[in-house]
Write a protein that holds these residues in place. Structure first.
Motif, PDB file in Angstrom:
ATOM      1  N   LYS A   1       0.776  -1.242   0.041  1.00 58.81           N
ATOM      2  CA  LYS A   1      -0.067   0.099   0.113  1.00 58.81           C
ATOM      3  C   LYS A   1       0.647   1.360   0.186  1.00 58.81           C
ATOM      4  O   LYS A   1       1.610   1.596   1.096  1.00 58.81           O
ATOM      5  CB  LYS A   1      -0.910   0.041   1.138  1.00 58.81           C
ATOM      6  CG  LYS A   1      -1.854   1.302   1.281  1.00 58.81           C
ATOM      7  CD  LYS A   1      -2.787   1.324   2.576  1.00 58.81           C
ATOM      8  CE  LYS A   1      -3.525   2.557   2.415  1.00 58.81           C
ATOM      9  NZ  LYS A   1      -4.653   2.291   3.860  1.00 58.81           N
TER      10      LYS A   1
ATOM     11  N   ARG B   1      -7.430  -1.597  -3.114  1.00 52.97           N
ATOM     12  CA  ARG B   1      -6.714  -2.478  -3.699  1.00 52.97           C
ATOM     13  C   ARG B   1      -7.237  -4.018  -3.545  1.00 52.97           C
ATOM     14  O   ARG B   1      -7.778  -4.287  -2.609  1.00 52.97           O
ATOM     15  CB  ARG B   1      -5.463  -2.354  -2.829  1.00 52.97           C
ATOM     16  CG  ARG B   1      -4.197  -3.323  -3.098  1.00 52.97           C
ATOM     17  CD  ARG B   1      -3.141  -2.954  -2.149  1.00 52.97           C
ATOM     18  NE  ARG B   1      -3.228  -2.907  -0.837  1.00 52.97           N
ATOM     19  CZ  ARG B   1      -2.526  -3.906   0.055  1.00 52.97           C
ATOM     20  NH1 ARG B   1      -1.860  -5.012  -0.613  1.00 52.97           N
ATOM     21  NH2 ARG B   1      -2.779  -4.097   1.042  1.00 52.97           N
TER      22      ARG B   1
ATOM     23  N   TYR C   1      -4.531  -1.909  -8.141  1.00 48.25           N
ATOM     24  CA  TYR C   1      -4.736  -0.823  -7.609  1.00 48.25           C
ATOM     25  C   TYR C   1      -5.470   0.129  -8.259  1.00 48.25           C
ATOM     26  O   TYR C   1      -5.156   0.446  -9.495  1.00 48.25           O
ATOM     27  CB  TYR C   1      -3.447  -0.342  -6.980  1.00 48.25           C
ATOM     28  CG  TYR C   1      -2.414  -1.242  -6.461  1.00 48.25           C
ATOM     29  CD1 TYR C   1      -1.632  -1.890  -7.102  1.00 48.25           C
ATOM     30  CD2 TYR C   1      -2.173  -0.974  -4.969  1.00 48.25           C
ATOM     31  CE1 TYR C   1      -0.769  -2.598  -6.449  1.00 48.25           C
ATOM     32  CE2 TYR C   1      -1.298  -1.805  -4.516  1.00 48.25           C
ATOM     33  CZ  TYR C   1      -0.549  -2.496  -5.332  1.00 48.25           C
ATOM     34  OH  TYR C   1       0.445  -3.483  -4.569  1.00 48.25           O
TER      35      TYR C   1
END
Lengths: 112, 116
Positions: A99, B48, B33
């Motif tokens: 992330k 995601r 993503y």
């Protein structure tokens, strides 16, 4: 919310000069990545530095990472007009690998 | 090797209309993503996927945005209805993520949405 903050927001230099961009972040990271974005295009990955690394090189690029100061720098040596673009740092942190949190970017203009 | 493919590249719609964006990731990449990028800003993650599972959708405005990843490959992001503030570039990226190893995220060219 954006974790990284790039400095300066804009940088204008002459061809052949070096360009240095800085990135600061707030929380612990697994790695930090730098991306380039040309006007109107997608992002291109430049370099990844892991939290246990202090310096990394790739061609004319040199990235440093100081986890104690929560900061990184990107140095482009012998800049070219083609280096004109926006440069973003992105941090990959916490327990969720993959992330990325991006900064606001530095706009680099290299004058021929 | 083909990169991340997105379509359309540009989309202009009236507010309150629906819109959909499509993304085809790099072959073999298990993670996909969707990012939103406002002018002068860095991309912000919307959602995601790891294979077919949405593992992080905390930033997705679920009242009007939805996404799916069919068979763990292609993905579609939808906005219904669109608002003026949705005007932005929508970026898709893919990577190979496993265990604690993170590979590079490869970005598509993006879809520039203008809501009138």
């Amino acid at each position: 919310s954006q974790q990284g903050e790039e400095d300066p927001q804009a940088l204008s230099i002459q061809e052949g000069e070096n360009a240095t961009m800085n990135c600061s972040y707030k929380t612990s990271i697994n790695n930090l990545q730098w991306y380039r974005q040309n006007s109107g295009r997608g992002l291109v990955h430049l370099i990844l530095i892991r939290s246990n690394e202090r310096e990394k090189h790739s061609g004319r690029l040199r990235v440093t990472l100081d986890t104690s100061k929560k900061s990184s720098s990107l140095l482009i040596t012998a800049s070219r007009a083609a280096d004109t673009a926006s440069y973003f740092c992105a941090t990959d942190g916490g327990t969720s690998y993959g992330k990325l949190t991006f900064g606001q970017g530095t706009i680099l203009t290299v004058h021929p | 090797e083909a990169g991340v493919v997105q379509s359309p590249r540009y989309k202009i719609i009236e507010k309150k209309q629906p819109v959909a964006f499509w993304c085809n990731p790099i072959s073999g990449h298990n993670t996909l993503y969707w990012y939103l990028q406002n002018l002068g800003q860095g991309p912000e993650l919307l959602i995601r996927y790891e294979n077919e599972e949405a593992v992080d959708d905390s930033q997705l405005p679920k009242d009007r945005f939805s996404a799916e990843r069919l068979k763990g490959v292609d993905s579609t992001l939808k906005i219904q209805p669109a608002e003026l503030g949705d005007s932005a570039v929508y970026l898709c990226a893919s990577s190979l993520v496993f265990a604690e190893n993170t590979d590079t995220q490869y970005f598509g060219p993006g879809t520039r949405l203008t809501v009138l």
